[in-house]
Design an enzyme around this catalytic site. Structure first.
Site, mmCIF file in Angstrom:
data_model
loop_
_atom_site.group_PDB
_atom_site.id
_atom_site.type_symbol
_atom_site.label_atom_id
_atom_site.label_comp_id
_atom_site.label_asym_id
_atom_site.label_seq_id
_atom_site.Cartn_x
_atom_site.Cartn_y
_atom_site.Cartn_z
ATOM 1 N N ARG A 25 0.871 -1.181 0.000
ATOM 2 C CA ARG A 25 0.000 0.000 0.000
ATOM 3 C C ARG A 25 0.902 1.224 0.000
ATOM 4 O O ARG A 25 1.622 1.489 0.957
ATOM 5 C CB ARG A 25 -0.892 -0.016 1.244
ATOM 6 C CG ARG A 25 -1.802 1.202 1.349
ATOM 7 C CD ARG A 25 -2.962 1.096 0.379
ATOM 8 N NE ARG A 25 -3.956 2.130 0.637
ATOM 9 C CZ ARG A 25 -4.201 3.170 -0.164
ATOM 10 N NH1 ARG A 25 -3.500 3.321 -1.278
ATOM 11 N NH2 ARG A 25 -5.139 4.038 0.134
ATOM 12 N N ASP A 28 1.613 3.841 2.876
ATOM 13 C CA ASP A 28 2.086 3.254 4.133
ATOM 14 C C ASP A 28 3.592 2.982 4.140
ATOM 15 O O ASP A 28 4.271 3.212 5.147
ATOM 16 C CB ASP A 28 1.357 1.937 4.417
ATOM 17 C CG ASP A 28 -0.118 2.153 4.729
ATOM 18 O OD1 ASP A 28 -0.532 3.311 4.845
ATOM 19 O OD2 ASP A 28 -0.844 1.139 4.845
ATOM 20 N N THR A 29 4.110 2.449 3.028
ATOM 21 C CA THR A 29 5.498 1.951 3.075
ATOM 22 C C THR A 29 6.356 2.345 1.879
ATOM 23 O O THR A 29 7.535 1.981 1.825
ATOM 24 C CB THR A 29 5.501 0.409 3.161
ATOM 25 O OG1 THR A 29 5.029 -0.149 1.926
ATOM 26 C CG2 THR A 29 4.648 -0.095 4.311
ATOM 27 N N ARG A 30 5.787 3.085 0.926
ATOM 28 C CA ARG A 30 6.503 3.319 -0.332
ATOM 29 C C ARG A 30 7.884 3.931 -0.125
ATOM 30 O O ARG A 30 8.873 3.512 -0.727
ATOM 31 C CB ARG A 30 5.688 4.230 -1.252
ATOM 32 C CG ARG A 30 6.375 4.500 -2.599
ATOM 33 C CD ARG A 30 5.733 5.637 -3.370
ATOM 34 N NE ARG A 30 4.362 5.356 -3.727
ATOM 35 C CZ ARG A 30 3.322 6.018 -3.219
ATOM 36 N NH1 ARG A 30 3.529 6.978 -2.321
ATOM 37 N NH2 ARG A 30 2.107 5.730 -3.592
ATOM 38 N N GLU A 92 -4.267 -8.345 -6.017
ATOM 39 C CA GLU A 92 -2.934 -8.917 -6.218
ATOM 40 C C GLU A 92 -2.714 -10.133 -5.319
ATOM 41 O O GLU A 92 -2.176 -11.158 -5.772
ATOM 42 C CB GLU A 92 -1.870 -7.847 -5.938
ATOM 43 C CG GLU A 92 -1.799 -6.781 -7.020
ATOM 44 C CD GLU A 92 -0.764 -5.710 -6.738
ATOM 45 O OE1 GLU A 92 -0.547 -4.861 -7.635
ATOM 46 O OE2 GLU A 92 -0.191 -5.705 -5.635
#
Length: 539
Positions: A25, A28-30, A92
């Site tokens: 997501r 959140d974590t990119r 996914e």
């Protein structure tokens, strides 16, 4: 931005199979953990697909993205608090589960629980339940159920939990696991391999991979006797017991920039190393090898060395490598192995005092016969009418693996061409006559490498032994060579080191038949082309 992303994705897909697919997501974590993990994977030489679901809002999963999912081997979903709010991420995960179930074990899912617990993903808390409930207005119940089942199934897989743990450390663990899963480091072996179990076992026993010392072993012998094949078989049997492995094939002749390229290959084969392309010079490469390998248990094969410099620059000392490391060297020149491998800790008695020695011997007749049959007839034994001729040829080449393979392949190829027109046995008889005049060209070319590396006086001694003194006492020839100023003791030492001759317990010279025939071929075929009548006396 969307069009640019789609174009890039399409080009990436066309390159072929991905090794890892990262699902996350974005908000959140990119820019944190996902970015770090992505670059760690790239540094380890892993082909990674990374998707940003924010660029795909409102689209159905399919097309290029579906291809990327289907062509990936390992899936890493990074579950965060808002992961289930994205229908794209849920799609996914569902496709990952489907692809994995159809792969017969070839694909795997390795979940990461970023700031959630596995129970959250298993829908045992309200976190993901509430997120899924918000999708009811846009997606049918069948799709929601599919997502729920996929989340529960993936959450049951043992993964990595990041709460209260260092992200960099976890990223390294993940990369190590991925490399272990996808990193089939085995090297190619000959198609019609016949394993010499006795010699393989002897090498493995000398390596003793479960002891903690650092060991070097030198596998030496004449050209074509099977040194490289033996080292490949041993490498394939043992590589999974090491943290890092590298097989450097055919280093012969490498100096200067060529050695730097081998240093880069060695470093690039070790996990996480991205600085190989930044090596400034050979000494810089030596420092990098020590830095990268000193804490790792590594297995390295340095194949076909012909200069001490190559060993010094690629695997200089024991303390370059972590405990339990093994360095295998193959060479024709035993002199390269006559060096002391030093440890920085002079009191460390566990380190070997030198390079362990293993001389490769000719195959047993039964093995050579089976190898010949595989190349000639495609089976473990010859057809009935060719048994005697096969025995004669294998004996003629004195069980030298290279000669057995070359002649067997030649007879197979030419025999199938001639079969409609001639009796193939006449081809075999002509082959035996040809062998009387000297080795086949492919065999001769390999053996000539050792001959051409000799100095002129050493060549004279070699040719004299081949023509006159095989199986003869060495005393009188040495007196003769001394009178000719050939420096016979130096020459004999070099010939022994390069496995061109041996001296038996009876004080007599010995040469492998194919090496002896090479010397005689040189006299009969090479020297007459030069204006040097003095040489004809040997013919």
């Amino acid at each position: 931005m969307k069009k640019s992303s789609e174009a890039t994705l399409s080009m990436e897909i066309e390159r072929g199979e991905y090794q890892v697919f990262l699902s996350f997501r974005g908000p959140d974590t990119r820019y944190g953990f996902t970015n770090s993990l992505y670059h760690c994977l790239l540094d380890a030489g892993i082909h990674v697909f990374i998707d940003d679901e924010q660029l795909r809002v409102g689209k159905e999963i399919g097309g290029e993205l579906l291809k990327a999912l289907e062509r990936s081997r390992i899936y890493i979903p990074i579950f965060s608090k808002n992961f289930a709010t994205s229908s794209w991420c849920l799609c996914e995960v569902a496709h990952m589960v489907e692809c994995t179930s159809k792969s017969n074990g070839k694909k795997e899912i390795h979940p990461v629980f970023y700031d959630v617990y596995p129970d959250d993903v298993k829908l045992k808390s309200q976190l993901y339940k509430e997120a899924l409930a918000k999708h009811k207005m846009k997606f049918p119940s069948e799709e929601l159920k599919r997502w729920e089942n996929a989340l529960v199934e993936v959450a049951r897989i043992k993964g990595w939990e990041l709460r209260n743990r260092r992200h960099g450390e976890i990223a390294r663990f993940i990369v190590d696991e991925v490399v272990h899963k996808i990193g089939d480091k085995r090297v190619d072996v000959p198609k019609n391999l016949v394993e010499d179990h006795h010699q393989i076992k002897a090498i493995i026993e000398k390596l003793d991979i479960y002891s903690d010392d650092v060991r070097f072993i030198g596998i030496h012998g004449m050209g074509g006797i099977g040194k490289t094949t033996l080292s490949k078989v041993v490498f394939n049997k043992l590589y999974s017991d090491f943290d890092g492995v590298c097989f450097l094939n055919d280093i012969r002749g490498a100096t200067g920039h060529g050695l730097i390229e081998f240093q880069k290959k060695l470093l690039s084969s070790m996990v996480h190393f991205r600085n190989a392309i930044q090596i400034k010079d050979i000494r810089d490469g030596m420092k990098w090898i020590q830095r990268v390998c000193c804490t790792r248990k590594v297995l390295i094969v340095l194949d076909n060395l012909d200069k001490k410099e190559q060993l010094e620059k690629l695997a200089g000392k024991c303390d370059w490598f972590g405990l339990g490391s093994r360095i295998i060297i193959t060479t024709r020149d035993k002199g390269i192995l006559m060096t002391q491998m030093e440890s920085s800790n002079k009191e460390d008695l566990s380190q070997p005092k030198g390079i362990l020695d293993f001389e490769v011997h000719a195959m047993e007749f039964d093995q050579a016969f089976r190898l010949f049959s595989k190349h000639t007839f495609g089976s473990d034994s010859p057809i009935k009418d060719y048994v005697a001729l096969s025995y004669t040829i294998v004996n003629k080449v004195d069980r030298l693996p290279l000669a057995v393979e070359v002649i067997g392949s030649f007879l197979c190829c030419c025999g199938s061409t001639l079969e409609p027109y001639f009796d193939k046995r006449n081809l075999w008889k002509d082959t035996l006559k040809k062998l009387d005049r000297g080795p086949f060209k492919d065999v001769r070319d390999v053996l000539m490498i050792s001959y051409e590396g000799l100095e002129n006086e050493q060549k004279e001694v070699f040719l004299d032994i081949a023509c006159f003194f095989t199986n003869e006492d060495k005393t009188y020839p040495i007196i003769m060579w001394d009178n000719c100023n050939y420096n016979p003791h130096i020459a004999i030492s070099i010939l022994l080191q390069r496995s061109l001759i041996k001296i038996g317990d009876d004080n007599k010279f010995w040469m492998h038949d194919q090496v002896r025939d090479l010397g005689r071929y040189i006299i009969l075929e090479e020297y007459p082309r030069k204006e040097c009548p003095r040489k004809y006396s040997r013919a």
